[in-house]
Design an enzyme around this catalytic site. Structure first.
Site, mmCIF file in Angstrom:
data_model
loop_
_atom_site.group_PDB
_atom_site.id
_atom_site.type_symbol
_atom_site.label_atom_id
_atom_site.label_comp_id
_atom_site.label_asym_id
_atom_site.label_seq_id
_atom_site.Cartn_x
_atom_site.Cartn_y
_atom_site.Cartn_z
ATOM 1 N N LYS A 1 3.393 -10.857 -6.090
ATOM 2 C CA LYS A 1 3.880 -10.524 -4.740
ATOM 3 C C LYS A 1 2.764 -9.720 -4.065
ATOM 4 O O LYS A 1 2.607 -8.533 -4.288
ATOM 5 C CB LYS A 1 5.158 -9.682 -4.846
ATOM 6 C CG LYS A 1 6.100 -9.782 -3.656
ATOM 7 C CD LYS A 1 5.520 -9.343 -2.332
ATOM 8 C CE LYS A 1 5.511 -7.841 -2.159
ATOM 9 N NZ LYS A 1 4.789 -7.420 -0.924
ATOM 10 N N SER B 1 1.364 2.833 -3.901
ATOM 11 C CA SER B 1 1.564 4.272 -3.670
ATOM 12 C C SER B 1 2.425 4.886 -4.777
ATOM 13 O O SER B 1 3.225 4.193 -5.430
ATOM 14 C CB SER B 1 2.237 4.463 -2.320
ATOM 15 O OG SER B 1 3.484 3.810 -2.322
ATOM 16 N N THR B 2 2.300 6.191 -4.933
ATOM 17 C CA THR B 2 3.081 6.901 -5.946
ATOM 18 C C THR B 2 4.569 6.796 -5.622
ATOM 19 O O THR B 2 5.397 6.599 -6.526
ATOM 20 C CB THR B 2 2.627 8.374 -6.010
ATOM 21 O OG1 THR B 2 1.207 8.392 -6.248
ATOM 22 C CG2 THR B 2 3.318 9.137 -7.126
ATOM 23 N N GLY C 1 5.731 3.453 -6.622
ATOM 24 C CA GLY C 1 5.602 3.375 -8.082
ATOM 25 C C GLY C 1 6.814 3.959 -8.789
ATOM 26 O O GLY C 1 7.303 3.407 -9.784
ATOM 27 N N GLU D 1 -0.487 1.673 -11.397
ATOM 28 C CA GLU D 1 -1.807 2.106 -10.908
ATOM 29 C C GLU D 1 -1.567 2.684 -9.517
ATOM 30 O O GLU D 1 -1.383 1.940 -8.558
ATOM 31 C CB GLU D 1 -2.764 0.914 -10.808
ATOM 32 C CG GLU D 1 -2.990 0.167 -12.120
ATOM 33 C CD GLU D 1 -3.979 0.875 -13.030
ATOM 34 O OE1 GLU D 1 -4.387 2.015 -12.724
ATOM 35 O OE2 GLU D 1 -4.336 0.285 -14.057
ATOM 36 N N CYS E 1 -8.164 3.608 -4.020
ATOM 37 C CA CYS E 1 -7.374 4.535 -4.852
ATOM 38 C C CYS E 1 -8.278 5.550 -5.523
ATOM 39 O O CYS E 1 -7.932 6.714 -5.670
ATOM 40 C CB CYS E 1 -6.582 3.754 -5.876
ATOM 41 S SG CYS E 1 -7.597 2.640 -6.817
ATOM 42 N N GLU F 1 -3.212 12.583 -0.691
ATOM 43 C CA GLU F 1 -4.038 11.391 -0.528
ATOM 44 C C GLU F 1 -3.979 10.950 0.940
ATOM 45 O O GLU F 1 -2.903 10.635 1.455
ATOM 46 C CB GLU F 1 -3.517 10.269 -1.435
ATOM 47 C CG GLU F 1 -4.413 9.058 -1.412
ATOM 48 C CD GLU F 1 -3.867 7.887 -2.230
ATOM 49 O OE1 GLU F 1 -2.688 7.561 -2.091
ATOM 50 O OE2 GLU F 1 -4.646 7.313 -3.001
HETATM 51 P P1 NAD Z 1 2.629 0.543 -1.138
HETATM 52 O O1 NAD Z 1 3.139 1.231 -2.343
HETATM 53 O O2 NAD Z 1 3.324 0.778 0.144
HETATM 54 O O3 NAD Z 1 2.635 -1.048 -1.338
HETATM 55 C C1 NAD Z 1 2.070 -1.672 -2.456
HETATM 56 C C2 NAD Z 1 2.829 -2.947 -2.767
HETATM 57 O O4 NAD Z 1 4.182 -2.593 -3.095
HETATM 58 C C3 NAD Z 1 2.917 -3.924 -1.592
HETATM 59 O O5 NAD Z 1 2.833 -5.245 -2.096
HETATM 60 C C4 NAD Z 1 4.308 -3.674 -1.044
HETATM 61 O O6 NAD Z 1 4.852 -4.786 -0.388
HETATM 62 C C5 NAD Z 1 5.076 -3.368 -2.318
HETATM 63 N N1 NAD Z 1 6.296 -2.577 -2.121
HETATM 64 C C6 NAD Z 1 6.574 -1.672 -1.134
HETATM 65 N N2 NAD Z 1 7.815 -1.188 -1.291
HETATM 66 C C7 NAD Z 1 8.346 -1.770 -2.392
HETATM 67 C C8 NAD Z 1 9.597 -1.660 -3.081
HETATM 68 N N3 NAD Z 1 10.568 -0.865 -2.653
HETATM 69 N N4 NAD Z 1 9.767 -2.405 -4.200
HETATM 70 C C9 NAD Z 1 8.792 -3.230 -4.660
HETATM 71 N N5 NAD Z 1 7.602 -3.392 -4.034
HETATM 72 C C10 NAD Z 1 7.376 -2.660 -2.926
HETATM 73 O O7 NAD Z 1 1.112 0.938 -1.087
HETATM 74 P P2 NAD Z 1 0.067 0.522 0.009
HETATM 75 O O8 NAD Z 1 0.250 1.387 1.186
HETATM 76 O O9 NAD Z 1 0.117 -0.942 0.211
HETATM 77 O O10 NAD Z 1 -1.311 0.851 -0.774
HETATM 78 C C11 NAD Z 1 -1.866 2.097 -0.755
HETATM 79 C C12 NAD Z 1 -1.570 2.880 -2.022
HETATM 80 O O11 NAD Z 1 -1.956 2.145 -3.167
HETATM 81 C C13 NAD Z 1 -2.377 4.155 -2.091
HETATM 82 O O12 NAD Z 1 -1.556 5.205 -2.522
HETATM 83 C C14 NAD Z 1 -3.442 3.856 -3.140
HETATM 84 O O13 NAD Z 1 -3.964 4.948 -3.790
HETATM 85 C C15 NAD Z 1 -2.719 2.947 -4.043
HETATM 86 N N6 NAD Z 1 -3.670 2.119 -4.794
HETATM 87 C C16 NAD Z 1 -3.872 2.374 -6.114
HETATM 88 C C17 NAD Z 1 -4.795 1.626 -6.851
HETATM 89 C C18 NAD Z 1 -5.024 1.882 -8.316
HETATM 90 O O14 NAD Z 1 -5.535 1.007 -8.985
HETATM 91 N N7 NAD Z 1 -4.708 3.035 -8.849
HETATM 92 C C19 NAD Z 1 -5.493 0.602 -6.231
HETATM 93 C C20 NAD Z 1 -5.266 0.365 -4.882
HETATM 94 C C21 NAD Z 1 -4.332 1.127 -4.176
#
Ligand code: NAD
Length: 483
Positions: A177, A231-232, A235, A252, A286, A385
């Site tokens: 996804k 995002s945390t 997560g 991650e 990240c 962050e």
């Molecule tokens: P996000 O958590 O909003 O979204 C990430 C993914 O999760 C997207 O595909 C989104 O559609 C999905 N998602 C959102 N809500 C959901 C839910 N309730 N249930 C299941 N899936 C859901 O994060 P973002 O804004 O897209 O990305 C930025 C964040 O990602 C930052 O915090 C960054 O640090 C982190 N990040 C971490 C790494 C790593 O490897 N540690 C790499 C890249 C980004």
């Protein structure tokens, strides 16, 4: 031959079709604010079909392929990716707003992930365990089954390469996804997989909204492992949801990663890394090094050197390939602007900023890279962050204080240490609460081979390298009594 996938389709069981409702989401080009393409708004029913298709791939051709054969398919995916590097980079440049050369590097890295995991497929195995006389005991290493992959928009190719690549290498069947903000290269991977001869259903791709398609994937009882990058906050939801049906997760998450510069560091070596690790992909990384901790003796030199580099940073349309493109969206720009406002009202010392190229499109999500000095370690800009091109520089007196500041956030992803003192290098490596420590470098050029992941709010489980293959598999112990 160019890639020909239709961005409005989902990819399930080897077939491209419209999503259940036919509803679409606009993809915006963040350099212009204009609609670039449309993608499917996948539903829980689409996810359910994708999970079933993955399970039937495991029960048929994909599930019976040898590790060697899986490796050959992955190697073919790598080869085809390399043949389309410029095209993939072009898609990413328009979709994510990533400067072309950074997007191209991501495409090459994705090919490298497929290559690494192609070679690793038949090199991970169980063990024979010395046990009581009359027994032979061994472990078999087996795939989890259906793996769910939920990925963000910032590095789609690299993250899919490491996550889906590792899962397929171990013989899992994947349901992906991608993020609703950037989906094109994810869909392109479906076409690449097909061309490479990956059996139908081994990889399924359902774009959609996080709390619809994403939530349905993490909650699906037919999914046996969930790999989430994002995002945390989300997560935590994923872990709870996967916990309801007791399956393992790899998380991650975000970071607030420090680079720590001691008085004896080679500053000429360090300076490019200090800045690049903060502004690469406009800070939407990240493992971005958003905190720079500097020992007092070189504090002014580091600040001056970084400021000089900041003033030369040019922000422009991603296709023009300057140092920084736009942020992913106006929403992300608002988040960064709000932090800059906080810095202003709290009187933080703004040291330097980059500059905008001429004639930027009105609707683009542009912000200037900004460097702050003398920032208190407990200030919001030093703790949260930001996910934009903002770095804070924090002075420290000695090693003990450096460690205290470095470990003093809710995150623990990566740290960089710059010192020539070998004993200090080892002490820092042992005492930093992070998943990766880089000594006299930062990021080791991406490091496909190097296990990656966090502690604390940065998540748990590891991707990249061989470690990912253990996360994407489980062992079964077999004890044979033969007398
Ligand atoms: P996000 O958590 O909003 O979204 C990430 C993914 O999760 C997207 O595909 C989104 O559609 C999905 N998602 C959102 N809500 C959901 C839910 N309730 N249930 C299941 N899936 C859901 O994060 P973002 O804004 O897209 O990305 C930025 C964040 O990602 C930052 O915090 C960054 O640090 C982190 N990040 C971490 C790494 C790593 O490897 N540690 C790499 C890249 C980004």
């Amino acid at each position: 031959m160019t890639l020909s996938f239709n961005s409005e389709m989902v990819f399930i069981g080897g077939k491209w079709r419209l999503g259940e409702t036919g509803q679409l989401i606009d993809l915006i080009n963040p350099s212009t604010g204009k609609v670039l393409k449309k993608i499917a708004r996948g539903t829980p029913k689409d996810i359910d079909e994708a999970v079933k298709a993955a399970q039937s791939a495991l029960d048929s051709e994909w599930g019976s392929m040898s590790a060697l054969e899986r490796g050959r398919v992955l190697m073919e995916m790598s080869r085809i990716t390399l043949n389309h590097v410029d095209e993939l980079a072009d898609l990413e440049t328009n979709d994510v707003g990533k400067p072309f050369s950074q997007a191209r590097a991501d495409a090459v890295a994705m090919a490298r992930y497929f290559e690494f995991y192609a070679g690793a497929c038949d090199k991970v195995h169980g063990e024979t365990i010395p046990f009581q006389n009359g027994f032979t005991v061994f472990t078999m290493r087996e795939p989890h089954g259906v793996t769910g992959h939920i990925v963000p928009w910032n590095y789609p190719m690299q993250i899919i390469g490491r996550s889906v690549g590792g899962a397929l290498a171990m013989g899992n069947a994947a349901v992906l996804k991608p993020a609703e903000e950037a989906c094109l290269t994810a869909l392109a991977i479906g076409e690449i997989a097909q061309k490479a001869g990956l059996p139908d259903g081994a990889l399924n791709i359902v774009p959609g909204i996080g709390n619809e398609a994403g939530a349905a994937l993490s909650a699906h009882t037919g999914v046996h492992h969930v790999s989430f990058t994002g995002s945390t906050a989300v997560g935590k939801l994923i872990q709870k949801s996967a916990g309801d049906h007791v399956v393992p997760v790899t998380l991650e998450l975000g970071g607030k990663s420090p680079q720590i510069i001691f008085d004896d560091a080679d500053l000429e070596d360090a300076l490019p890394f200090l800045v690049n690790a903060g502004i690469q992909n406009a800070g939407q990384t990240c493992s971005a090094s958003s905190r720079i901790l500097v020992q007092r003796g070189v504090y002014q030199d580091v600040l001056d050197g970084m400021a000089e580099r900041y003033r030369a940073l040019k922000v422009g349309q991603a296709k023009d390939d300057f140092n920084l493109g736009p942020l992913i969206s106006m929403r992300q720009k608002q988040i960064v602007d709000d932090y800059l406002e906080v810095a202003k009202s709290d009187g933080l010392e703004m040291i330097a900023q980059g500059f905008f190229a001429d004639n930027l499109p009105q609707g683009g999500a542009y912000v200037l890279p900004t460097l702050f000095g003398n920032v208190p370690a407990d200030h919001r800009l030093a703790q949260e962050e930001i996910f934009g091109p903002v770095q804070v520089v924090i002075p420290f007196e000695d090693e003990q204080e450096a460690l205290q500041i470095a470990n003093g956030t809710n995150f623990g992803l990566v740290a960089g240490v710059w010192t020539k003192d070998g004993s200090r290098q080892m002490r820092m490596a042992k005492n930093l609460d992070v998943g990766q420590v880089f000594i006299n470098n930062y990021g080791a050029g991406g490091g496909v081979e190097l296990p990656f992941g966090g502690v604390k709010g940065s998540g748990h489980g590891r991707e990249k390298g061989f470690e990912a293959l253990y996360s994407f598999s489980t062992t079964k112990t077999v004890a044979i009594k033969h007398g």
